[in-house]
Design a protein around this motif. Structure first.
Motif, PDB file in Angstrom:
ATOM      1  N   ALA A 151     -65.882   7.302  25.020  1.00 58.46           N
ATOM      2  CA  ALA A 151     -64.956   7.731  23.966  1.00 58.46           C
ATOM      3  C   ALA A 151     -65.212   9.182  23.566  1.00 58.46           C
ATOM      4  N   THR A 152     -66.485   9.580  23.503  1.00 57.20           N
ATOM      5  CA  THR A 152     -66.811  10.965  23.151  1.00 57.20           C
ATOM      6  C   THR A 152     -66.412  11.920  24.270  1.00 57.20           C
ATOM      7  N   LEU A 153     -66.571  11.496  25.520  1.00 56.82           N
ATOM      8  CA  LEU A 153     -66.153  12.331  26.633  1.00 56.82           C
ATOM      9  C   LEU A 153     -64.640  12.526  26.638  1.00 56.82           C
ATOM     10  N   HIS A 154     -63.910  11.514  26.189  1.00 54.00           N
ATOM     11  CA  HIS A 154     -62.457  11.645  26.050  1.00 54.00           C
ATOM     12  C   HIS A 154     -62.137  12.754  25.046  1.00 54.00           C
ATOM     13  N   ARG A 155     -62.885  12.790  23.947  1.00 55.00           N
ATOM     14  CA  ARG A 155     -62.694  13.847  22.939  1.00 55.00           C
ATOM     15  C   ARG A 155     -63.079  15.211  23.518  1.00 55.00           C
ATOM     16  N   LEU A 156     -64.085  15.243  24.377  1.00 49.90           N
ATOM     17  CA  LEU A 156     -64.491  16.495  25.004  1.00 49.90           C
ATOM     18  C   LEU A 156     -63.381  17.037  25.897  1.00 49.90           C
ATOM     19  N   ALA A 157     -62.727  16.148  26.639  1.00 53.61           N
ATOM     20  CA  ALA A 157     -61.607  16.583  27.482  1.00 53.61           C
ATOM     21  C   ALA A 157     -60.489  17.166  26.629  1.00 53.61           C
ATOM     22  N   GLU A 158     -60.223  16.554  25.470  1.00 54.78           N
ATOM     23  CA  GLU A 158     -59.205  17.081  24.557  1.00 54.78           C
ATOM     24  C   GLU A 158     -59.645  18.420  23.971  1.00 54.78           C
ATOM     25  N   LEU A 159     -60.964  18.576  23.729  1.00 51.43           N
ATOM     26  CA  LEU A 159     -61.477  19.829  23.186  1.00 51.43           C
ATOM     27  C   LEU A 159     -61.262  20.977  24.165  1.00 51.43           C
ATOM     28  N   ALA A 160     -61.430  20.712  25.465  1.00 50.93           N
ATOM     29  CA  ALA A 160     -61.218  21.756  26.464  1.00 50.93           C
ATOM     30  C   ALA A 160     -59.769  22.237  26.452  1.00 50.93           C
ATOM     31  N   VAL A 161     -58.836  21.308  26.263  1.00 53.94           N
ATOM     32  CA  VAL A 161     -57.421  21.682  26.167  1.00 53.94           C
ATOM     33  C   VAL A 161     -57.181  22.508  24.905  1.00 53.94           C
ATOM     34  N   LEU A 162     -57.803  22.099  23.798  1.00 52.13           N
ATOM     35  CA  LEU A 162     -57.668  22.842  22.543  1.00 52.13           C
ATOM     36  C   LEU A 162     -58.226  24.256  22.687  1.00 52.13           C
ATOM     37  N   LYS A 163     -59.330  24.385  23.420  1.00 56.13           N
ATOM     38  CA  LYS A 163     -59.918  25.711  23.636  1.00 56.13           C
ATOM     39  C   LYS A 163     -58.949  26.609  24.405  1.00 56.13           C
ATOM     40  N   GLN A 164     -58.255  26.064  25.374  1.00 60.20           N
ATOM     41  CA  GLN A 164     -57.269  26.844  26.112  1.00 60.20           C
ATOM     42  C   GLN A 164     -56.140  27.301  25.189  1.00 60.20           C
ATOM     43  N   GLU A 165     -55.686  26.421  24.303  1.00 56.85           N
ATOM     44  CA  GLU A 165     -54.632  26.790  23.353  1.00 56.85           C
ATOM     45  C   GLU A 165     -55.109  27.905  22.427  1.00 56.85           C
ATOM     46  N   LEU A 166     -56.362  27.808  21.980  1.00 56.17           N
ATOM     47  CA  LEU A 166     -56.931  28.842  21.109  1.00 56.17           C
ATOM     48  C   LEU A 166     -57.019  30.173  21.846  1.00 56.17           C
ATOM     49  N   ASP A 167     -57.496  30.153  23.077  1.00 58.47           N
ATOM     50  CA  ASP A 167     -57.600  31.392  23.850  1.00 58.47           C
ATOM     51  C   ASP A 167     -56.222  32.012  24.087  1.00 58.47           C
ATOM     52  N   ASN A 168     -55.236  31.165  24.388  1.00 56.33           N
ATOM     53  CA  ASN A 168     -53.880  31.666  24.615  1.00 56.33           C
ATOM     54  C   ASN A 168     -53.298  32.304  23.363  1.00 56.33           C
ATOM     55  N   ALA A 169     -53.520  31.669  22.205  1.00 60.39           N
ATOM     56  CA  ALA A 169     -53.017  32.206  20.943  1.00 60.39           C
ATOM     57  C   ALA A 169     -53.693  33.532  20.610  1.00 60.39           C
ATOM     58  N   SER A 170     -54.992  33.627  20.882  1.00 61.15           N
ATOM     59  CA  SER A 170     -55.720  34.868  20.613  1.00 61.15           C
ATOM     60  C   SER A 170     -55.228  35.988  21.517  1.00 61.15           C
ATOM     61  N   MET A 171     -55.003  35.696  22.798  1.00 60.92           N
ATOM     62  CA  MET A 171     -54.536  36.702  23.734  1.00 60.92           C
ATOM     63  C   MET A 171     -53.122  37.170  23.396  1.00 60.92           C
ATOM     64  N   ALA A 172     -52.321  36.272  22.815  1.00 62.97           N
ATOM     65  CA  ALA A 172     -50.951  36.621  22.443  1.00 62.97           C
ATOM     66  C   ALA A 172     -50.870  37.247  21.049  1.00 62.97           C
TER      67      ALA A 172
END
Length: 281
Positions: free
Chosen positions: A50-71
């Motif tokens: 269950a925690t690894l599932h949250r980790l996979a979601e965190l990686a997606v969230l990190k990509q969204e954060l990086d994209n927003a920062s770059m934009a």
């Protein structure tokens, strides 16, 4: 597992941690080493899954954060950063504190699972294999978290971060060897999970190590997985990928900056360039 490896949103909902395996044991009613629930990729560890599932979601969230920062989307990035940092701390704490739940009478000390005197060799081997597989995922997840933190994404993080990355990578590799070695002691019908279930922590760990001794352990791990789970996954292609990552890391260490260090997450780019497609689940 595919979501962890590729940083795409998980297709399935987060698994429940309410399981017979996760209930505390009682001396009056010791559970059998046999697990009644359907096998998981890292069984018997539904709470870690269950925690690894949250980790996979965190990686997606990190990509969204990086994209927003770059934009230069300042407001959106600020909101995402708070969400990311909160989830990061919670996941880090959960993974760091996690330990495998062993059958009644079994203990884990100095990385080795031991059973009670009356336990059969097969039951002890299964407990060791299950614990080793789950612990490989625990340390692989900690490597991924450290990389997600940003301090080590290019291989130029602080010495403390890089030391922690290597330490957890070494542990992930060691537990892959342990799980594969003990899997070979079980009967063919007892192998509930294929070698593909070990590929993610093995690949993450192997991609991080640079010292000859650690790389020798990685070689041993790939050989052990191939021996224990022969025919279940194309480990030859995965090994070719690791060798290419090592080559590029070595060039980066002695070069003039023209060959960047791929790091643990950079293996995906290397795999794309090599045309290598791997199955992780």
């Amino acid at each position: 597992m595919n979501a962890l490896a590729t940083s795409v949103p998980p297709l399935s909902p987060a698994p429940t941690t309410c399981s017979r395996r996760s209930q505390p044991s009682s001396p009056a009613t010791p559970p059998s080493p046999e697990y009644a629930d359907p096998p998981l990729v890292i069984s018997p560890a539904p709470d870690l899954l269950a925690t690894l599932h949250r980790l996979a979601e965190l990686a997606v969230l990190k990509q969204e954060l990086d994209n927003a920062s770059m934009a230069s989307q300042t407001s959106k990035a600020a909101v995402l950063r708070v969400e990311y940092e909160t989830n990061y701390r919670a996941i880090e704490q959960a993974i760091s504190a996690w330990e495998p739940r062993l059958p009644f009478g079994y203990t884990l000390a100095n990385r080795i699972v031991d059973g009670p005197p009356d336990a059969s060799e097969t039951d002890v081997a299964r407990a060791r294999c299950d614990a080793g597989r789950a612990l490989a995922y625990k340390h692989g997840a900690l490597v991924m978290l450290l990389r997600l933190s940003g301090a080590a994404n290019t291989g130029t993080g602080t010495a403390q971060v890089q030391e922690a990355v290597v330490r957890h990578a070494q542990s992930a590799i060691w537990y892959c060897v342990a799980a594969s070695t003990t899997a070979g002691m079980q009967g063919p019908g007892d192998r509930s999970v294929s070698g593909a279930g070990l590929l993610w922590p093995l690949l993450l760990g192997a991609s991080e190590v640079t010292e000859p001794r650690d790389r020798g352990m990685a070689r041993q791990a790939f050989s052990a997985v191939e021996t224990a789970f022969r025919g279940s996954v194309n480990l030859g292609r995965a090994w070719e990928l690791v060798l290419e990552v090592w080559r590029r890391r070595d060039l980066a260490a002695v070069g003039d900056g023209q060959c960047p260090d791929p790091g643990s997450t950079g293996w995906r780019r290397v795999a794309d360039e090599m045309g290598v497609s791997l199955v992780f689940g």
